[in-house]
Write a protein that holds these residues in place. Sequence first.
Motif, short mmCIF file in Angstrom:
data_model
loop_
_atom_site.label_atom_id
_atom_site.label_comp_id
_atom_site.label_asym_id
_atom_site.label_seq_id
_atom_site.Cartn_x
_atom_site.Cartn_y
_atom_site.Cartn_z
N ARG A 166 7.73 -0.41 3.28
CA ARG A 166 7.95 -1.81 2.88
C ARG A 166 8.54 -1.88 1.47
O ARG A 166 9.37 -2.74 1.17
CB ARG A 166 6.60 -2.54 2.91
CG ARG A 166 6.64 -3.97 2.43
CD ARG A 166 5.33 -4.70 2.75
NE ARG A 166 4.16 -4.14 2.10
CZ ARG A 166 3.76 -4.46 0.86
NH1 ARG A 166 4.41 -5.34 0.14
NH2 ARG A 166 2.68 -3.91 0.34
N ARG A 167 8.13 -0.97 0.58
CA ARG A 167 8.64 -1.00 -0.79
C ARG A 167 10.16 -0.84 -0.84
O ARG A 167 10.82 -1.42 -1.70
CB ARG A 167 7.99 0.09 -1.64
CG ARG A 167 6.55 -0.20 -1.97
CD ARG A 167 5.99 0.91 -2.87
NE ARG A 167 4.57 0.74 -3.07
CZ ARG A 167 4.02 -0.03 -4.01
NH1 ARG A 167 4.80 -0.71 -4.84
NH2 ARG A 167 2.73 -0.14 -4.11
N THR A 168 10.71 0.02 0.02
CA THR A 168 12.16 0.24 0.03
C THR A 168 12.88 -1.07 0.40
O THR A 168 13.83 -1.47 -0.27
CB THR A 168 12.53 1.35 1.03
OG1 THR A 168 11.76 2.51 0.73
CG2 THR A 168 14.01 1.70 0.96
N TRP A 190 11.20 2.53 -11.11
CA TRP A 190 10.29 3.27 -10.25
C TRP A 190 8.95 2.58 -10.24
O TRP A 190 8.62 1.81 -11.14
CB TRP A 190 10.23 4.76 -10.54
CG TRP A 190 9.57 5.23 -11.80
CD1 TRP A 190 8.25 5.57 -11.95
CD2 TRP A 190 10.19 5.50 -13.07
NE1 TRP A 190 8.03 6.02 -13.24
CE2 TRP A 190 9.19 5.99 -13.94
CE3 TRP A 190 11.49 5.37 -13.56
CZ2 TRP A 190 9.46 6.35 -15.27
CZ3 TRP A 190 11.76 5.71 -14.88
CH2 TRP A 190 10.76 6.19 -15.71
N SER A 191 8.18 2.83 -9.19
CA SER A 191 6.95 2.09 -8.95
C SER A 191 5.84 2.49 -9.91
O SER A 191 5.78 3.63 -10.37
CB SER A 191 6.49 2.32 -7.51
OG SER A 191 5.28 1.63 -7.28
N ASP A 192 4.95 1.55 -10.17
CA ASP A 192 3.75 1.87 -10.95
C ASP A 192 2.60 2.32 -10.05
O ASP A 192 1.50 2.61 -10.51
CB ASP A 192 3.32 0.66 -11.79
CG ASP A 192 3.10 -0.58 -10.96
OD1 ASP A 192 2.57 -0.48 -9.84
OD2 ASP A 192 3.48 -1.67 -11.42
N ASP A 193 2.84 2.37 -8.74
CA ASP A 193 1.81 2.83 -7.82
C ASP A 193 1.68 4.35 -7.97
O ASP A 193 2.66 5.08 -7.77
CB ASP A 193 2.25 2.45 -6.39
CG ASP A 193 1.20 2.84 -5.35
OD1 ASP A 193 0.51 3.85 -5.54
OD2 ASP A 193 1.11 2.13 -4.35
N PRO A 194 0.47 4.86 -8.33
CA PRO A 194 0.32 6.30 -8.57
C PRO A 194 0.68 7.15 -7.35
O PRO A 194 1.01 8.33 -7.50
CB PRO A 194 -1.18 6.46 -8.89
CG PRO A 194 -1.67 5.10 -9.22
CD PRO A 194 -0.78 4.11 -8.54
MG MG Z 1 3.21 -2.04 -8.25
#
Ligand code: MG
Length: 257
Positions: A166-168, A190-194
């Motif tokens: 979904r992020r893409t 770039w994402s902050d999701d680890p």
């Molecule tokens: Mg985030």
Amino acid sequence: MCAELYNVRMHAESGGDHVSGAERMVPAGRVEAVTFELLQRAIDAGSSAISLKVEAVSGPDLVRGALPDLHDVQCGSVAEAREQAVQLLVASGVAPDAAEKALQTIASGASSSGQVMRGAMLVDAATGERLEPDSDRGVRATCFDIDDAAAARLEALLSAAGLHHRRTREALVLASKVLAAPGVVAELCWSDDPGYRSGYVSSAGHGYVRLTPMKEAGDPMGGRAFFVRPGADVEQLVNFLEKQPYLVTEPGRVRQG
Ligand code: MG
Ligand code: WAQ
């Protein structure tokens, strides 16, 4: 006559902390279903307070656009992906020092307290100077969506390329609006999701180049930089990013390797 669209926004918190937020722009006949979907997403996120706002967008105000072409590039290391990101930015008209500096700033936490920002930095493409009015919050790209027909075509193209996240999809649509904004020459993200290590550089000339891995697993930092042509009208740019209704009606191409 222009069909009327509605902007549906959801914001959810738990114990005062933000836990979920999302926004859609849909025709009148879809408002009920989309509102329900966003409500369910907020409930699933364990929210204790949910706000929903539905606002009409008048047809003549709408700007339509296409998605940038996506090129998926797998790199051997974070250093290699970041090096590619800088090269792409430079090839898109960003000064090397400005590109490097923005990348380092995102990597170390772009807010004044060294945290992740909620929005994006605005970076002068020549000098690297930060131009966003509030450098804790940053500038939020909002008020955009992709229509159902283009979304279905995009979904098919991405699935065929093995890109199911979904992020893409969401990042491509955001990047389309950002590239359409007056004065923007390129974006770095770039994402902050680890747990999510892909990022991208997008620009008119090179499209959306998806780069993996832009960070090490477990790294909680991430962010966005919108690079701005020197002398651009920042107030007009922020107004476009935050307020101008924007609808993607055309998917782009997807290629790998
Ligand atoms: Mg985030
Ligand atoms: N406007 C401006 N900046 C934003 C927005 C927005 N609407 N939403 C997030 N940001 C900034 C903010 O600093 C976040 O920390 C950062 O971007 C990352 O946000 O093709 O998921 O939502 O698979 O974590 C890249 C997709 C994923 C690569 C990006 O970003 C791919 C992503 P996240």
